[in-house]
Write an enzyme that holds these catalytic residues in place. Structure first.
Site, short mmCIF file in Angstrom:
data_model
loop_
_atom_site.label_atom_id
_atom_site.label_comp_id
_atom_site.label_asym_id
_atom_site.label_seq_id
_atom_site.Cartn_x
_atom_site.Cartn_y
_atom_site.Cartn_z
N GLN A 1 -7.59 13.71 0.09
CA GLN A 1 -6.99 14.61 -1.19
C GLN A 1 -6.89 16.51 -1.08
OE1 GLN A 1 -6.37 13.42 -5.43
NE2 GLN A 1 -8.14 11.51 -4.63
N SER B 1 -9.09 4.75 -5.69
CA SER B 1 -7.98 3.19 -6.05
C SER B 1 -7.50 3.21 -4.98
CB SER B 1 -7.52 3.90 -6.50
OG SER B 1 -6.42 5.42 -6.42
N CYS C 1 0.36 3.55 3.48
CA CYS C 1 0.49 2.67 4.52
C CYS C 1 2.40 3.44 4.64
CB CYS C 1 0.94 1.15 4.71
SG CYS C 1 -0.56 0.33 4.88
N HIS D 1 -7.71 8.54 3.70
CA HIS D 1 -7.00 9.23 3.45
C HIS D 1 -7.40 10.24 2.39
CE1 HIS D 1 -7.23 7.54 -0.71
NE2 HIS D 1 -7.47 8.45 -1.24
N HIS E 1 -4.26 0.62 8.31
CA HIS E 1 -5.27 0.38 6.53
C HIS E 1 -6.98 0.51 6.73
CE1 HIS E 1 -4.46 -0.38 2.36
NE2 HIS E 1 -5.47 -1.28 2.66
N HIS F 1 -6.84 3.16 2.11
CA HIS F 1 -6.31 3.66 3.04
C HIS F 1 -7.00 4.36 3.23
CE1 HIS F 1 -3.11 3.79 5.54
NE2 HIS F 1 -3.22 4.86 5.84
N CYS G 1 1.61 -1.10 0.12
CA CYS G 1 -0.16 0.05 0.13
C CYS G 1 0.92 1.01 0.01
CB CYS G 1 -0.66 0.12 1.08
SG CYS G 1 -1.62 1.85 1.49
N ASN H 1 -12.43 11.15 -1.55
CA ASN H 1 -13.32 9.87 -2.17
C ASN H 1 -13.37 9.10 -1.07
OD1 ASN H 1 -13.82 12.02 -4.57
ND2 ASN H 1 -12.22 11.40 -5.68
ZN LIG Z 1 -2.20 1.19 3.59
#
Ligand SMILES: [Zn+2]
Ligand SMILES: [Zn+2]
Length: 347
Positions: free
Chosen positions: A163, A156, A48, A161, A108, A159, A45, A148
């Site tokens: 943007q 995609s 990570c 997150h 994750h 994990h 990933c 998203n």
């Molecule tokens: Zn990850």
């Protein structure tokens, strides 16, 4: 390889053409249902802790949040400046700006809805720092922070997150909101969003939850079945203007909304979550009221709201549901995450 901004003269807006992103890393969208156990750490990933990314850089061994420049940026100081001039009426310009990624947690397997209150608060101190830092760059006219979530919106990597697109133009929705807010302030002396909050409070049927300084509601004009706005009650043009108390309260309401979403059908609820903040273009944005919007694509479990003729073809939404009914569903959904309550049950 085309990487530039192209002006759409009919819609009067910029289109970012970033054809170099075609090969961006993809680790989602293969399995139909992501309810199988997700490991806490995945060695390949790119988000990570300690892992190597496509550009060869290593992530910090971070313990809470982690911010880095996107390796496959849509806008960048490195975007080509020497562009071919298009023919005729057409206009283009360099896709200048900064694209970043913010990891919410080293874990994750978690989502924003599953983070502890203190972890959500930590994220809500990263966002203001990013808004201030990126918004102070002379080429940056607006800082769009968004998450998203879920394969339904093409994410995609699971994990947790978000943007950041700090662009040399103001995104269309923000431009429209800023213009409407400025006009309302000029004509009435009042903040448009305050009048929206007032109408929501007077009606009451679409309020999801609130505390002393923050509120979540499904707006009267919701375009998506489960569209929700989360906002401070006082007007601040951007998240960096909130007091510590307001940020804590906002984190509390935000977290409750996220948990309610997941609890609705006991699935990780997909959404697009943009922060709507005032442009950083030097304009007068006193009438702009910072808020977070949720645009969930699902109408029912496994049933997507497809954008089609009216939405894509004409640009206006056709909503198939009544916001008053959908808001009641969310309001009644439990405030304790279903995974937590499942863990607590013996066996
Ligand atoms: Zn990850
Ligand atoms: Zn908005």
């Amino acid at each position: 390889m085309v990487w530039e901004e192209r002006w759409h003269p009919l819609r009067e807006e910029w289109v970012i053409v970033a054809a170099h992103r075609q090969n961006r890393p993809w680790s989602g969208g293969i399995v139909e249902h992501a309810e199988e156990a997700v490991p806490d750490y995945v060695s390949d990933c790119y988000l990570c802790p300690g892992n190597v990314r496509v550009n060869g850089q290593y992530n910090d061994n971070y313990a809470s949040t982690f911010v880095f420049d996107n390796d496959m940026p849509s806008v960048s100081p490195e975007a080509p400046q020497d562009l071919a001039t298009p023919v005729g009426i057409y206009r283009n310009r360099s896709a200048q700006g900064v694209a970043r990624v913010v990891c919410y947690s080293p874990h994750h397997s978690l989502t924003l809805a599953e983070l502890e209150p203190a972890e959500v608060e930590a994220l809500l101190s990263v966002w203001p720092d990013q808004y201030r830092e990126l918004g102070s760059r002379p080429e940056v006219k607006h800082v769009l922070i968004f998450e998203n979530k879920g394969e339904a919106v093409g994410v995609s990597n699971p994990h947790p997150h978000c943007q950041i697109y700090a662009t040399n133009f103001v995104f269309k929705f923000i431009e429209t909101e800023a213009r409407a807010s400025a006009r309302h302030l000029q004509e009435t002396g009042r903040v448009l969003f305050q009048d929206i909050l007032l109408a929501e409070q007077l009606d009451g049927r679409r309020i999801i939850c609130e505390n002393e300084t923050a509120i979540a509601f499904m707006p009267y004009f919701a375009r998506y079945a489960y569209e929700v706005f989360v906002a401070p009650k006082e007007t601040h043009p951007h998240i960096a203007a909130l007091t510590d108390r307001e940020r804590r309260d906002l984190a509390d309401v935000l977290r409750r909304v996220l948990i309610k979403f997941d609890n609705l059908w006991q699935i990780p609820f997909p959404y697009v979550m943009p922060l709507h903040q005032a442009p950083t273009d030097g304009g007068d944005h006193r009438g702009f009221h910072f808020h977070i919007e949720f645009h969930p694509p699902l109408r029912r479990p496994n049933l997507l709201k497809y954008l089609a003729g009216p939405e894509i073809g004409g640009g206006n939404f056709l909503s198939d549901t009544a916001p008053e009914e959908k808001a009641a569903e969310l309001r009644e959904a439990c405030d304790v995450h279903y995974k937590t309550s499942r863990d607590r049950q013996p066996g």
